[in-house]
Design an enzyme around this catalytic site. Structure first.
Site, short mmCIF file in Angstrom:
data_model
loop_
_atom_site.label_atom_id
_atom_site.label_comp_id
_atom_site.label_asym_id
_atom_site.label_seq_id
_atom_site.Cartn_x
_atom_site.Cartn_y
_atom_site.Cartn_z
N HIS A 1 3.16 5.66 16.39
CA HIS A 1 2.82 4.98 14.98
C HIS A 1 4.18 4.72 13.94
O HIS A 1 4.46 3.76 13.68
CB HIS A 1 2.04 6.14 14.19
N GLU B 1 -2.06 -4.34 7.72
CA GLU B 1 -2.01 -3.08 8.53
C GLU B 1 -3.32 -2.46 9.05
O GLU B 1 -3.96 -2.90 8.41
CB GLU B 1 -1.08 -1.97 7.54
N SER B 2 -3.25 -1.77 9.96
CA SER B 2 -4.60 -1.30 10.56
C SER B 2 -4.87 0.02 10.02
O SER B 2 -3.60 0.87 9.80
CB SER B 2 -4.53 -1.25 11.96
N HIS B 3 -5.86 0.40 9.75
CA HIS B 3 -6.21 1.92 9.41
C HIS B 3 -7.63 2.13 10.47
O HIS B 3 -8.62 2.87 9.94
CB HIS B 3 -6.58 2.13 7.87
N ARG C 1 0.99 0.74 -1.51
CA ARG C 1 2.30 1.29 -1.61
C ARG C 1 3.48 0.36 -0.88
O ARG C 1 4.55 0.38 -1.44
CB ARG C 1 2.08 2.62 -1.02
N GLU D 1 0.90 14.20 5.01
CA GLU D 1 0.68 12.70 4.60
C GLU D 1 0.07 12.60 3.55
O GLU D 1 -0.87 11.64 3.42
CB GLU D 1 0.31 11.95 5.89
N SER D 2 -0.06 13.38 2.47
CA SER D 2 -0.87 13.45 1.16
C SER D 2 -0.69 11.99 0.68
O SER D 2 0.58 11.56 0.78
CB SER D 2 -0.25 14.37 0.16
N GLY E 1 4.16 -6.56 9.74
CA GLY E 1 3.13 -6.26 10.52
C GLY E 1 2.91 -5.02 11.09
O GLY E 1 3.72 -4.25 10.52
N ASN E 2 2.08 -4.85 11.78
CA ASN E 2 1.97 -3.42 12.42
C ASN E 2 1.22 -3.42 13.76
O ASN E 2 0.66 -4.34 14.24
CB ASN E 2 1.21 -2.61 11.27
N SER F 1 -1.43 -1.28 16.44
CA SER F 1 -2.27 -0.10 16.65
C SER F 1 -2.51 -0.15 17.96
O SER F 1 -3.38 -1.04 18.43
CB SER F 1 -3.44 -0.52 15.71
#
Ligand SMILES: Nc1ncnc2c1ncn2[C@@H]1O[C@H](COP(=O)(O)OP(=O)(O)O)[C@@H](O)[C@H]1O
Ligand SMILES: [Mg+2]
Lengths: 75, 754, 263, 75
Positions: free
Chosen positions: B65, B109-111, B132, B330-331, B555-556, B558
């Site tokens: 990641h 971005e992917s989640h 962010r 990762e708060s 980009g990202n 996943s």
């Protein structure tokens, strides 16, 4: 006829921003005796047939996500 | 040096590979044996064992990641570097130029993994995270977008698709609406492909004055590090490792679940941007995957600095957190500001004004060492280059030979019925049941929203347009493209089609495309056939973007969207932005008047693989529509010229369901019908109406402007018919093919939604 | 006559409509300023130094408890006197969306019986959904100062975006007084200008009430968002022609004109 | 230390759209024995000082609007 009260709350390990916001406000209103606020949703359900167990099925199937929620059924 | 035998030492010295992989497992590091031994060698050279903080920090930095270790080599080859001169800056998000003073920052971005486990929190924190990234560049977010891929089948051990869908939408709604950034664009695709691997791709677009663009690199010693926003807790620990592995079941690793706090984020955005506006911020980065560890490491390393951090200074949600937990937590809702010493006071005052927790936690130093202290003890002492440079993999890949079988369905009889079926198809009908739960007008700058046309009967629009500055006339157009159905058959063409759709949509509102962000969704990269698909997709993206000379600015990737035997196709979601030079020239797809000429730009073909028509007929196979970027460029930019010079009154791109569906949609927002004659197309009527030619549009030309329009488009335009009152009719010469009333179209598209 | 009209736009965590409110006032020629509630509470800023007070929309404090409740509770506890003085001096006060909810929670709207008591609420939408859409509205201007620039009976279109917008009066008497005094100045209608049900009335408001002005005409609470359509180009159907200025624009012109003339 | 449970519901006279939607969904899930669903919010508040009466003040000052809400305090 059964009357159920189902309370869905966030697990203790999940941060409750709603509770946090109420806590902050109560303190600003001058209540420094407030230590903690947790929030939840409550459902008052009237059944013509079914039991407390039916209520637990409602938790599972609709009202709560076991990953983040606790779900309590009272009658 | 950390003293030997310190309490949290991880004994690695002289361990054999089995023992190393055991350590990786026990500490949830997700590292391979090679990676573990590389770490071992490093510490052997340092003459000591690592601390747990160090091991955890390295594992975060080296996760798929954070490090893109399986994709980087290929991304470099195919994606980076195209259209370089159009890129203003790159970082957490990429930027292109809107005008002399202003740049547009954007990213998608992917989640996916978090959303598959806890859809509400997963999607909400996805929106929070992408916001962010935009703020990290110093930019004011102006729009949030979301492209969602939902399954249609319940898979044992995983939550039902309905539950996932409801949760994802509520998460985006509750977060997006509360932070006050309009959610204006997106898409929803339903397919069995996405059971149980739901995909949540979220995007954000922002604007920034060019001179206020912030980088994240710290290249001077003595720069203070301020953590601002939410407090740090145990939540989100090992999130990146989870996103870098295949899902086993629906109830995994609960410690990573977070719901996000939009009302912490909302003032944080204001405060950070105010500090930046006032010239107080030296560098900036958001805390996402990998937490402080990854952010501090990258900020220092990219500027060639070392530094120190005092972990005791980090504001915590819960006491008694272990140092490694603080370091990699990762708060949500946290930003790291790098600020010159003399400006620290002012920055803290701004934070205080906005009621935000902020604390100085460290500073940059000469050299390349990063040192972390906790309770007076040194718990981490690493070379930043080593920490942030993982092994890159060129994983084996293989390409499945595909035999293309062209299939010919039976000639249909009732075209009207087929068309109504398409209009009401789950993948075509109105998205209002979702999108009307999103505030798309907040900030008062939405020039074209998700739905346009007569109030009370709006139809779909192709792209949204935002006016970022009330004192200027320019607009930013925002849209997406993706087609997992094409990609499933042909990942290469699927990639090209995604770019094609993005460009089509931008042109449709009168915008000049400026650049893309690519969100790449795939399966397990350790499998050669998946790596093969991944590379095919990249080739497609590359060729299209190269010929258009448009950059992928961000980009990202996943990977690992797999569960058991089920996996998703390898395909991109493209977020595209464009420039509308004068908002009064922006255009919408609803017809504007009767008795006007309708033109087709584009050529229907017999390539019907993956089309809505074939899918509804359950035909598996066929060649997917061919996208040629050179044609796209010629047609698109000529059409743009025609729009800008006022020849055109409405435009809609041709996508799922072909020409007939596109024209039906143009009747929805307008209550104006059309009469088409397919004779000039010379194809079977169903292919003419329902094939999905790439680089295609339907255009309504203003009265008496036909000649001028034809001159601009040349051979790329073809007269098809006229707008008319009351109904939508299609004929071929004498033969009547379709005749439907506009209310019927509206009703089918709405499917009960009011 | 006053040249410089100073507008306080009240913010706190979760209010989020302040940017377009700020721009709308600015582009009307006023001098707006965003004021964090905290600064009024700790005395760094004083309400009385402003000419117009605006409560923006959004989700103050997340609206977790109930829309507008937290902001109103905080103001009641420390700023009520200043607020009453402001209102009673006749200065314009307006709240849209969350701002309307806050005004109701503060008892400034409708305020027809006991002074500043709770006489209404904005309950969850009947559809049980957040609703973002454009609605048709009929203006019955009465003597509401914000509406002076409209024609009486004019039909306009404005965006809404809320999940708690169902206006519920305390009882029949309150409703009667609202109607009798002509305080229901903005109502949901259909495209023909007639009263109608969902989705024309998007939230199930009693008597299709979309906006309420106080009896004196200087406090307006409205669920839709005038500040989001200051210019024609953010009207949702502008590409179909029509419209000169934005339909929200007259609200600001009206307030400004009043302030300039009165002070 | 006092633990309060404060339950805020809509008055019977105010339509509870959320309850209506849960009712509808439960029926769709096949539970025809469900007769009525009412929803509410619940706050679990821990006080270091204060009593049930403090809880009632919270209702008045923050948690409920008497026009539409009922507010019950239990300890
Ligand atoms: N999940 C979503 N979030 C935000 N906007 C969406 C979403 N889904 C669709 N939209 C918007 O709704 C409009 C109609 O969507 P859709 O019917 O999918 O259009 P198209 O097929 O032209 O892309 C578009 O403007 C699109 O951006
Ligand atoms: Mg489109």
């Amino acid at each position: 006829m059964v009357d159920l009260r189902i309370t869905v709350t966030l697990k203790k390990t999940v941060e409750d921003s709603e509770g946090g916001s109420v806590l902050k406000t109560l303190k600003l209103l001058g209540y420094d005796g407030v230590k903690d606020v947790r929030t939840g949703k409550v459902y008052f359900i009237t059944l013509t047939k079914g039991t407390k167990k039916t209520g637990r099925e409602f938790c599972e199937k609709l009202l709560a996500n076991p990953v983040i929620n606790e779900c309590a059924v009272d009658d | 040096m950390i003293e030997k035998g310190a309490l949290n030492e991880v004994p690695m010295f002289g361990k054999r590979s089995e023992e190393l992989s055991h350590i990786s497992e026990r500490m949830h590091l997700g590292l391979s044996v090679e990676e573990m031994s590389r770490m071992q060698v490093y510490f052997e050279n340092e003459g000591r064992n690592p601390s747990d903080v160090e091991v955890q920090a390295i594992a975060q930095a080296w996760s798929e990641h954070c490090s893109y270790k399986s994709s980087k080599i290929h991304l470099k080859k195919y994606i980076f570097g195209i259209g370089k001169e159009k890129v203003v800056a790159e970082g957490d998000a990429g930027l292109v130029s809107l005008d002399d003073e202003t740049a547009i920052a954007f990213k998608m971005e992917s989640h996916n993994h978090p959303s598959a486990i806890e859809p509400y929190g997963g999607a909400a924190t996805g929106v929070g995270g992408i916001l962010r990234d935009i703020v990290s560049m110093g930019a004011q977010p102006i729009a949030v977008t979301d492209v969602l891929y939902f399954g249609t089948k319940k898979i044992k051990g995983f939550p039902s698709p309905k539950f996932i869908e409801g949760g994802v939408i509520a998460g985006i709604r509750d977060y997006g609406n509360r932070v006050g950034i309009p959610t204006v664009s997106g898409g929803i695709v339903y397919s069995e492909f996405f059971s149980p691997n739901v995909l949540v791709n979220v995007g954000c677009v922002g604007v920034v004055e060019k001179k206020r663009i912030r980088s994240s690199a710290i290249s001077k010693p003595g720069i203070k590090l301020i953590i601002a926003g939410g407090k740090t807790g145990r939540d989100g620990i090992h999130g990146v490792n989870m996103a870098s592995a295949v899902m086993e079941s629906g109830e995994e690793d609960i410690s990573t679940v977070q719901l996000g706090s939009p009302i912490t984020k909302e003032p944080l955005i204001h405060a950070v941007l105010e500090a930046n506006e006032r010239g107080l911020v030296y560098a900036l980065k958001d805390l996402g995957g990998g937490g402080l560890s990854s952010v501090v490491g990258e900020m220092l390393q990219s500027g060639g600095m070392g530094g120190r951090v005092l972990l005791d200074r980090v504001p915590l949600k819960e006491s008694n957190m272990k140092p490694w937990e603080i370091w990699i937590s990762e708060s949500q809702e946290r930003m790291l500001l790098a600020v010159e010493e003399e400006k620290v006071g002012e920055v803290l005052e701004i934070m205080e004004d906005w009621d935000i927790t902020a604390e100085v936690i460290g500073e940059s130093e000469e050299g390349k060492r990063l040192r972390i202290f906790f309770a007076g003890e040194r718990v981490l002492d690493l070379d930043t280059d080593f920490m942030t440079s993982p092994v890159l993999y060129e994983r084996p890949s293989s390409i499945k030979e595909r035999r293309i079988v062209q299939v010919l369905p039976k000639n249909p009889t009732d075209f009207g019925k087929i068309l109504m079926g398409m209009i009401s198809d789950k993948n075509v009908r109105t998205r209002e049941y979702v999108v009307r739960q999103y505030d798309h007008t907040v900030r008062g700058s939405t020039v074209i929203g998700p739905f346009t046309g007569i109030v009370g009967r709006e139809g779909p629009s192709d792209a949204s347009v935002i006016r970022p500055d009330w004192n200027k006339e320019s607009g930013v157009a925002i849209t997406h493209g993706s087609n997992p159905f094409y990609s499933q058959i042909d990942p290469y063409m699927g990639g090209k089609a995604a770019v094609d759709e993005t460009v089509r949509n931008l042109i449709s509102v009168g915008a000049e495309p400026l650049g893309f962000s690519d969100c790449l969704n795939s399966g397990n990269p350790e499998k050669p056939e998946i790596m093969g698909e991944f590379i095919e997709m990249l080739k497609g993206l590359h060729e299209s973007a190269y010929d258009l000379n448009l950059p992928f600015v961000s980009g990202n990737v996943s990977f690992y969207n797999e569960a058991g035997k089920r996996r998703i196709p390898t395909f991109p979601t493209i977020l595209g932005v464009g420039k509308v030079d004068t908002i009064s020239n922006a255009i919408s797809p609803d017809f504007k008047g009767t008795d006007r000429s309708i033109y087709l730009v584009g050529i229907p073909t017999t390539d019907m693989g993956g089309s809505l028509y074939y899918r509804r007929l359950k035909i598996d196979g066929g060649r997917v529509p061919y996208s040629d970027p050179k044609t796209l460029k010629r047609r698109g930019w000529n059409l743009l010229r025609a729009i800008r010079s006022g020849k055109v009154s409405s435009v809609h791109d041709i996508s799922e369901g072909g020409i007939a569906t596109a024209i039906s949609e143009m009747t929805i927002g307008s209550g104006i019908g059309a009469l088409l004659d397919l004779s000039p197309l010379g194809l079977r009527a169903d292919f003419a109406m329902f094939s999905e030619p790439q680089s295609g549009w339907i255009v309504e030309v203003k009265k008496d402007r036909e000649r001028e329009f034809e001159e601009i488009l040349g051979e790329d335009s073809m007269y098809l018919g006229q707008t008319q009152e009351g109904s939508f009719e299609v004929v071929r010469g004498e033969e009547k093919l379709v005749s439907v009333g506009l209310d019927l179209i509206l009703r089918n598209w709405k499917r009960g939604y009011l | 006559m006053k040249k410089d009209v100073e507008v306080a736009i009240l913010t706190m965590e979760g209010t989020n409509n302040e940017e377009e409110a700020y721009q709308s006032f600015k582009h009307s020629g006023a001098s707006p300023e965003m004021i964090h509630l905290k600064k009024l509470e700790n005395g760094t800023k004083k309400l009385s130094s402003y000419d117009i007070l605006f409560f923006p929309g959004g989700f103050s404090a997340g609206d977790y408890v109930r829309a507008g409740a937290v902001m109103a509770a905080r103001m009641r506890s420390r700023l009520m006197k200043d607020l009453e003085e402001f209102v009673e001096s006749g200065k314009p006060v307006m709240g849209s969306c969350n701002g309307f909810q806050t005004l109701v929670e503060l008892g400034l709207i409708p305020n027809v019986e006991e002074k500043y008591g709770l006489e209404a609420a904005l309950a969850p939408n009947i559809s049980n959904r957040f609703e973002a859409r454009t609605v048709y509205l009929k203006i019955s201007k009465g003597h509401c100062l914000f509406l002076s620039e409209f024609e009486d009976g004019e039909i306009i279109k404005l965006p809404i975006a809320h999940s708690e917008g169902r206006f519920v009066p305390k009882d029949k008497k309150v409703l009667e007084k609202i109607v009798k005094n002509g305080m229901n100045v903005v109502s949901y209608v259909n495209q023909l200008g007639n009263p109608a049900g969902y989705p024309w009335n998007p939230n199930g408001s009693e008597s299709n009430i979309a906006g309420v002005c106080n009896r004196e005409g200087n406090v307006l609470g409205i669920m839709p968002h005038p500040e989001r359509v200051f210019y024609k180009y953010t009207e949702s159907d502008w590409t179909r022609g029509g419209g000169k200025g934005g339909m929200g624009n007259p609200f600001f012109r009206g307030a400004l004109k009043y302030s300039i003339e009165k002070y």
